[in-house]
Design a protein around this motif. Sequence first.
Motif, PDB file in Angstrom:
ATOM      1  N   PRO A 149       0.752  -1.385   0.093  1.00 38.78           N
ATOM      2  CA  PRO A 149      -0.111  -0.498  -0.167  1.00 38.78           C
ATOM      3  C   PRO A 149       1.209   1.188  -0.025  1.00 38.78           C
ATOM      4  O   PRO A 149       1.661   0.621   0.048  1.00 38.78           O
TER       5      PRO A 149
ATOM      6  N   ARG B  50       0.786   5.362   5.114  1.00 35.68           N
ATOM      7  CA  ARG B  50       0.036   5.026   6.122  1.00 35.68           C
ATOM      8  C   ARG B  50      -0.411   6.340   6.294  1.00 35.68           C
ATOM      9  O   ARG B  50       0.097   7.424   6.547  1.00 35.68           O
TER      10      ARG B  50
ATOM     11  N   ARG C 117      -5.300   6.702  14.565  1.00 39.21           N
ATOM     12  CA  ARG C 117      -3.966   5.235  13.834  1.00 39.21           C
ATOM     13  C   ARG C 117      -4.165   4.540  14.802  1.00 39.21           C
ATOM     14  O   ARG C 117      -3.604   4.895  16.372  1.00 39.21           O
TER      15      ARG C 117
ATOM     16  N   HIS D 228      -3.376  -1.837  10.402  1.00 41.43           N
ATOM     17  CA  HIS D 228      -3.754  -0.420   9.490  1.00 41.43           C
ATOM     18  C   HIS D 228      -4.909  -1.033   8.954  1.00 41.43           C
ATOM     19  O   HIS D 228      -5.309  -0.966   7.972  1.00 41.43           O
TER      20      HIS D 228
ATOM     21  N   ILE E 298      -6.797   1.059   6.235  1.00 39.60           N
ATOM     22  CA  ILE E 298      -6.719   1.791   4.568  1.00 39.60           C
ATOM     23  C   ILE E 298      -7.175   0.685   4.429  1.00 39.60           C
ATOM     24  O   ILE E 298      -8.403  -0.019   4.244  1.00 39.60           O
TER      25      ILE E 298
ATOM     26  N   GLN F 153      -5.630   3.678  -2.426  1.00 40.28           N
ATOM     27  CA  GLN F 153      -4.380   3.908  -2.611  1.00 40.28           C
ATOM     28  C   GLN F 153      -4.341   3.313  -4.228  1.00 40.28           C
ATOM     29  O   GLN F 153      -4.444   3.184  -4.762  1.00 40.28           O
TER      30      GLN F 153
ATOM     31  N   GLY G   8      -5.773  -3.962   5.711  1.00 39.56           N
ATOM     32  CA  GLY G   8      -6.883  -3.238   5.326  1.00 39.56           C
ATOM     33  C   GLY G   8      -7.382  -3.831   4.500  1.00 39.56           C
ATOM     34  O   GLY G   8      -7.271  -5.409   4.199  1.00 39.56           O
TER      35      GLY G   8
END
Length: 965
Positions: free
Chosen positions: A118, A121, A127, A134, A137, A142, A172
């Motif tokens: 990805p 971040r 977060r 994560h 995401i 992305q 994600g």
Amino acid sequence: MRSNCHGPRPAGRTIRTARSFGPFLLLGILFLVPLAALAQSPPVDGMRPADLRRHAIVGATVIPRPGETIEDAVIIIRDGVIESVGAGLEVPAGYRVWSGEGLTIYPGLIEPALLIGPGPRPNSAGRHWNERIHPEIRMNDQPMPNAAARKSLRDLGFTAAAVYPDSGILRGTGAVIALTEDEDHLRTYRDHAHLAGGFDYGGRWTSATYPGALMGAIALLRQTLLDAQWHRDRRAVYHRDPTGHEPPARSEALEALASVIEGRQRIMFDTSDEQNALRAARVAEEFNLDMILLGSGMEFRRLDEIVALGRPIIVPVQYPERPSVNTLEQAESTSLRELMSWEQAPTNPRRLIDAEVEIALTTHRLRRKNTFYAALRTAIAVGLDPDDALAALTTKPAALLELDRVMGTIEAGKLANLVVVKGELFDENAKIRATWINGRRHEVSSDPKIEMAGKGTMRTTPGKTFAVEIDTNRARISLTPEGKEDALRAQQVTVQRDQVSFIIDGRPFELTGYVRFGGIVHEDHLAGHGVLPDGTTFGFRIEMDEPDEEPAEEEDAEAPEEEGAAEGKGDVEDADADETPDDPLAGEWIITSEMSGFADPVVGTLSFDRDADGRYHGTSVIMDFIAPLSNIRFNAESGDLRYEIDTPMGRVRVDAVVRDDAYEDTFVGDGFEGSSTGTRRGGARHGADAERDAKVVEMPPEEYPVPLGAYGLMEPLEPQNVLVHSATIWTAGPDGILENGWMHVRDGVIRGIGSGTPPRINAEHTINAEGKHITPGLLDCHSHTGITGGVNEWTQINTAETRISDVINPDDVNWYRQLAGGLTGASQLHGSANPIGGQHSVVKLKWGGSARDMHLHDARLGIKFALGENVVRNQGRYPNTRMGVEAVYRDAFTAAQQYAARWERYRNLPEAERRRTMPPRRDLELDALVDILNGDMLVHCHSYRQDEILMLIRVAEDFGFTIGT
């Protein structure tokens, strides 16, 4: 589950990123690219472009779904959607007609697991504290696979792919995209697909962050899911009645998990082997998660347990390399498990399907995606039904991705995602001609319009005559001047339809420079004109000789020059392979390199040649980066090879071994290192390629032992009804030692014991143990046997949340050996790298059983503590003194007391009051310490010195818990 699919939509806006790949092997590579697609089109400034979206493919054989065939079919396509399909349909006026004569059309293949890195971040307040968590995401926001990556899949017949982040524990949410060429046509079929996960852990001993061991990754996953539940419950309390509460802390990470913990979103979990698949499934069972497993290809090694999970599996077709046993040392160091894994791996898809596991196939884990069909043909050769293989690439992934209403089959109302093939898709000689994505055609390989192959004679108007060998399909021409023996290999051979052009060295014309040729292929000859270096033109004509025998089966289409191009099938490197040269090093080598710090391997070539003085020269070509090789030293007898490469990043030193057309190396540069494997172009085939090329495939045996490898059992052991007599029995109890003793065992339990003549017992087996002794089974109270992924979660000073029971490895051959030595039970302990380690696991040794079989769930809980040099040796963290260790213990148990008190107060609230009160956070680390305080968990302490032991005893007395040293 409800589908989020509403048909294709423009892919989301993305951020352009650049990744520095450092050393020469990855120079110039970018796997990710921003999507330039806009949500709205700008107004037309000038003539409006024509974009005909009405097509008809006629005369093809259509496979609308696995197991069905429509001959001489017509497919009508309008605005990216199939209007109708069938035999004898009339093509409406205004439709562009494409001939499908001699072609077979399949539903577009679907890649269910394309894992890519990805982008950056987001640095938000919500977060997660751990970089490997994560879930917020979203791949739709992305960078997506770049044009080359999309093409490499499209050329294999894939028209859609589910794209996920490739790293992290909770990684994600994926997106399902169209694999179009033009970014303006890129569409997202699902912008909220499954959540990706995996056991990501580890790092260098001096700098790794939590988790550094597999048990830590599982503990962090478990804690994060508990935190998501807690965050959801706190938000619910606040929304019911905010009076007296501050709002819950912002957490995009935990909020992103709400749909997962509530079963509204599937999680696709990446598993590196069959045991990790079982571990992931156990966590899913614990939290009632809807999970799909992204497999390893080794599921067959624990097939019954995998089948019992009842979960869909995305199955790769990457097989182990054939173990090298060329030398005695290699043979000695190669285990039977390695050999059997290599032998059985291609049977994995078939075995799973036969066991009624829902599977989809993926190119994931393949080092080179263009080996996909070769690997798949190997699986078919050992029993995979082609219809099942097609389903696993079309209807099955469409269902797993909840897109079966719009893709996966060829029928009216579905997207016009198609694969057009010359031949049958899985046949070795098949050629993918085109893929259609959303009704737009993407050519993969052109239908050859000319075919000229064989030997002949070229005559030129200047009077020069050459013997010619030509193959227009492979774009290869060699010419031997009359009266000479050495052939000239034509360069820059280009074949376009019926036009052929090439150049040769000017020496046969007694000129310096190059002579250029261009001509037209006619029915029985090629004729045209040439241009000398000085610009003078002349005519030439090539007449073909009459063939002496039937021509070999025709090749189709020009071999592509780079991976994943043009043909999109099988091993493109072998399409124009030369004969293996006599020199053990000279020639071109196809290599795959892996480098520290990078997940994706890189494919390139090495070329070596030797001059008249016997000196070797060479060139490296990696992703269009060309570098000369220097200081080449090669020992033909041993195969040892050393050379260096000068790159803009500095000098790279390579140590390699070349033997039997196989290449292996390790290389070191400035701040990086890695290794490569490869084979010589035109040389012997290795691994799955050798299996694929075998004309006669010997089927692997249907039955294999568990655990796979040495000492495995064809059938699981069952308790027996046994009478043993005439033994000396050491009871280790009040009866002491029984001479001339007897013992009756049934269903794994001692039913009777005594001395003298045994009673009449209906036993299945009677054993005369005269002269032998029987003792209780031995127990090991401090064992590190059978622990996967590291015995130390050393990255934090307190890792009481980790559990050895999560990482039991029942296949460790040391269990077999320890059973042979009389061991029947063991306490598997965490290591001694931190003051408060992980919870231990008590196992009963059962060779051939599962991890669950071995784990004694009713055993008293225990945990590992440590004192002394081990826990203070890491000077980069607290504590690094012995008095600091004591402070850690006192701080931890004080926190545990306070934690227990908070939960006590909460549980004692009246139900109505508890409903409007924010619940405390469940903390697995403190849970374990509370168990110690309550006497439910014993402390097993590693120690060196009396003063340290005394310190811990005093801490235990102050807090009221029990220890052992």
